[in-house]
Motif scaffolding. Structure first.
Motif, PDB file in Angstrom:
ATOM      1  N   LYS A   2      -4.460  10.999  -8.252  1.00  0.00           N
ATOM      2  CA  LYS A   2      -5.908  11.094  -8.121  1.00  0.00           C
ATOM      3  C   LYS A   2      -6.368  11.986  -6.976  1.00  0.00           C
ATOM      4  CE  LYS A   2      -6.942   7.890 -11.281  1.00  0.00           C
ATOM      5  NZ  LYS A   2      -7.936   7.958 -12.339  1.00  0.00           N
ATOM      6  N   ALA A   3      -5.545  12.040  -5.915  1.00  0.00           N
ATOM      7  CA  ALA A   3      -6.044  12.757  -4.731  1.00  0.00           C
ATOM      8  C   ALA A   3      -5.091  13.818  -4.197  1.00  0.00           C
ATOM      9  CB  ALA A   3      -6.375  11.749  -3.626  1.00  0.00           C
TER      10      ALA A   3
ATOM     11  N   ILE B  39      -0.773  10.939   3.734  1.00  0.00           N
ATOM     12  CA  ILE B  39      -1.728  10.457   4.744  1.00  0.00           C
ATOM     13  C   ILE B  39      -1.986   8.967   4.523  1.00  0.00           C
ATOM     14  CG2 ILE B  39      -4.121  10.612   5.547  1.00  0.00           C
ATOM     15  CD1 ILE B  39      -4.043  13.584   4.854  1.00  0.00           C
ATOM     16  N   TRP B  40      -2.228   8.593   3.278  1.00  0.00           N
ATOM     17  CA  TRP B  40      -2.488   7.185   2.903  1.00  0.00           C
ATOM     18  C   TRP B  40      -1.347   6.300   3.375  1.00  0.00           C
ATOM     19  CZ3 TRP B  40      -5.835   3.898   0.215  1.00  0.00           C
ATOM     20  CH2 TRP B  40      -5.261   2.765  -0.385  1.00  0.00           C
TER      21      TRP B  40
ATOM     22  N   ASN C 295       3.892   1.162  -1.953  1.00  0.00           N
ATOM     23  CA  ASN C 295       4.917   0.998  -2.973  1.00  0.00           C
ATOM     24  C   ASN C 295       4.768   2.085  -4.033  1.00  0.00           C
ATOM     25  OD1 ASN C 295       3.114   0.199  -4.993  1.00  0.00           O
ATOM     26  ND2 ASN C 295       3.463  -1.972  -4.687  1.00  0.00           N
TER      27      ASN C 295
ATOM     28  N   LEU D  45       0.815  -1.210   0.000  1.00  0.00           N
ATOM     29  CA  LEU D  45       0.000   0.000   0.000  1.00  0.00           C
ATOM     30  C   LEU D  45       0.847   1.259   0.000  1.00  0.00           C
ATOM     31  CD1 LEU D  45      -2.515  -1.621   2.418  1.00  0.00           C
ATOM     32  CD2 LEU D  45      -2.882  -1.137   0.032  1.00  0.00           C
TER      33      LEU D  45
ATOM     34  N   THR E  77      -1.029   6.199   7.188  1.00  0.00           N
ATOM     35  CA  THR E  77      -2.143   5.470   7.796  1.00  0.00           C
ATOM     36  C   THR E  77      -1.877   3.971   7.776  1.00  0.00           C
ATOM     37  OG1 THR E  77      -3.707   7.149   7.074  1.00  0.00           O
ATOM     38  CG2 THR E  77      -4.620   5.006   7.657  1.00  0.00           C
TER      39      THR E  77
ATOM     40  N   VAL F 164       1.496   2.502  -6.292  1.00  0.00           N
ATOM     41  CA  VAL F 164       0.291   2.885  -5.551  1.00  0.00           C
ATOM     42  C   VAL F 164       0.377   4.331  -5.080  1.00  0.00           C
ATOM     43  CG1 VAL F 164      -0.984   2.448  -3.428  1.00  0.00           C
ATOM     44  CG2 VAL F 164      -0.248   0.553  -4.851  1.00  0.00           C
TER      45      VAL F 164
ATOM     46  N   TYR G 280      -0.228   6.677  -7.851  1.00  0.00           N
ATOM     47  CA  TYR G 280      -1.651   6.680  -8.193  1.00  0.00           C
ATOM     48  C   TYR G 280      -2.441   7.591  -7.251  1.00  0.00           C
ATOM     49  CZ  TYR G 280      -6.436   4.769  -8.510  1.00  0.00           C
ATOM     50  OH  TYR G 280      -7.787   4.606  -8.639  1.00  0.00           O
ATOM     51  N   ILE G 281      -2.184   7.441  -5.957  1.00  0.00           N
ATOM     52  CA  ILE G 281      -2.909   8.251  -4.971  1.00  0.00           C
ATOM     53  C   ILE G 281      -2.576   9.725  -5.162  1.00  0.00           C
ATOM     54  CG2 ILE G 281      -3.231   8.714  -2.511  1.00  0.00           C
ATOM     55  CD1 ILE G 281      -4.422   6.112  -3.101  1.00  0.00           C
TER      56      ILE G 281
ATOM     57  N   GLU H 202      -2.574  13.793   0.356  1.00  0.00           N
ATOM     58  CA  GLU H 202      -3.352  12.571   0.553  1.00  0.00           C
ATOM     59  C   GLU H 202      -2.452  11.347   0.449  1.00  0.00           C
ATOM     60  OE1 GLU H 202      -6.496  13.184   1.503  1.00  0.00           O
ATOM     61  OE2 GLU H 202      -6.398  11.069   2.094  1.00  0.00           O
TER      62      GLU H 202
END
Lengths: 212, 212
Positions: free
Chosen positions: A119-120, A127-128, A109, A107, A131, A112, A115-116, A124
Motif C-alpha cells: 500500500k505504501a 520505516i514502519w 510480522n 506490527l 518505528t 503486516v 501489506y504496508i 515505508e
C-alpha cells in the motif's frame, strides 16, 4: 514425542524453540512455510483449525500461541523454571514479554509488513517496522534498567529473554536497526549468542532454513 | 489502596477493571487522557517511566501491561481465580487472551490506525481495523467451539472472558462490526452484559467518560 509446527524465521516459533531447548525437551520439527501459505493447507488446518504457527502437539492436545505453549510447558515440565518466584520480578517478565508480543512483533510480522509494502512502498515498510521496534525497545530499556543482570531480569534466563532474543534477532539481522541507543538490549543480544539453547533455536539452524 | 491509571475507552484498561471488580478489590481511579497525550506528561512518566496505560500502583511497585497486572493480581489476591486448574483449559484461556492482545487489539488502537490513515488513506484505517478484528474473531470462534459453556471456556468466568469482553465491546459499539458470522462471540457478549463486574467496568461508567 512432542511435535512443534514451526517456521524457521517465525519470531513466535523461535521463542518456543528456545523454551524447549532450555527445558531439554526433544521434539519433532514440522515445518510450515508461512511464505507459501502452508498454514492454510487442509493438512495443517486439520491439526490446528485456527491455522496459527507455532503449534505444539502433545498427544491429542494441540496448543498454539507462543505464550500459551510456553506456559503449558512450564506447568507440565517445570525444570528449569521460565519464571522467577519473586512476584515483582515475575511481573517484569510478563511485561517485557507482552511489550514484544503485543507492541512490537505483531506490527512487523510477515503479513503486516507485506501489506504496508503493497500500500505504501518498500521504504515505508522499513520505516514502519523500525518505528514500532524502536518505540518498544525504548520502553524495554526503561523497564529492564533496574532489574537486568547478566540477562534481562537478573542473572538467570527467564521468560523475558525468550521474547527478547527473537525480537533482537529480527531487529538486528532483518531490519538493520541502529542499536546504539539501546545499550542494554545490545548487551543482552550478545549474551544470548553465547547460550546453546538460544543458538540452537536460531532461524538459520532450523531444518527448513534455506541452505545457503 | 491500589491505584489504577486508566483511560475510560482503553480496551487494555477495561480488562484490568473487570479483573479488579471480580476479585472485589477497591482501587483509586486515576484518569490518563490518551487522546490528549497525558501518558507522556512528566507526572505520569514519573510514576510509570515507560508511559503505558493501564498501570497499577501497589505501594511502591508499578506494573503496567494488562496481562502482567492481571497475573500480579491473580497471585497476590487469589480470590475468584482468573485461571482454571485444568492444564488444557488454562492453555485455551492463554490462547484466547493472546489472540485478542497480539492479533486484534494492536491493530485497532489509536496510534496504528492514525498512521495507516496518514500513509495509506483515510478509509484504509477502518478496513485495516475490521480486517484484523474479523480474522481474530474467526479464529476465536474455532478455538472456543469445544470449550465454551455459559462463558468462553466453560460455565465460569476466566481470563479469556476479561480479554473478550472489551474487544467485543469495541467491535460492536465502536466499529459496528456485523456479528452474524460470530454466533458464539455474540452470545458471550450478551452474557457479559448481565454480570455486574463486567458492567461496572464498561467505558461509559468510568469517572473520565464524557458526561453526555
Amino acid at each position: 514425542m512432542l511435535k512443534l509446527y514451526s517456521y524457521w524465521r517465525s519470531s513466535c516459533s523461535h521463542r518456543v524453540r528456545i523454551g524447549l531447548n532450555l527445558k531439554g525437551l526433544e521434539y519433532e520439527y514440522k515445518a510450515v512455510n508461512l511464505v507459501k501459505g502452508e498454514q492454510f493447507s487442509p493438512d495443517f488446518l486439520k491439526i490446528n483449525p485456527i491455522g496459527y504457527v507455532p503449534a505444539l502437539v502433545d498427544g491429542d492436545f494441540v496448543v498454539s500461541d507462543s505464550f500459551a505453549i510456553l506456559m503449558y510447558l512450564e506447568e507440565k515440565y517445570p525444570q528449569p523454571p521460565l519464571l522467577p518466584s519473586d512476584l515483582k520480578r515475575k511481573a517484569i517478565n510478563y511485561q517485557a514479554a507482552n511489550i514484544v508480543s503485543s507492541s512490537i512483533q505483531p506490527l512487523q510480522n510477515l503479513a503486516v509488513v507485506k501489506y504496508i509494502e503493497e500500500k505504501a512502498g518498500a521504504d515505508e515498510r522499513d520505516i514502519w517496522a523500525k518505528t514500532h521496534i524502536g518505540k518498544g525497545f525504548a520502553a524495554l530499556e526503561k523497564l529492564l534498567k533496574d532489574y537486568a543482570g547478566k540477562y534481562a531480569t537478573g542473572d538467570e534466563v527467564f521468560l523475558a529473554d525468550l521474547y527478547l532474543a527473537p525480537q533482537l534477532y529480527a531487529a538486528v539481522n532483518r531490519f538493520n536497526l541502529d542499536m546504539t541507543q539501546f545499550p542494554l538490549l545490545l548487551r543482552l543480544h550478545e549474551a544470548y549468542s553465547k547460550l546453546p539453547a538460544f543458538q540452537n533455536a536460531a532461524p538459520e539452524k532450523q531444518p527448513d532454513a534455506p541452505s545457503s
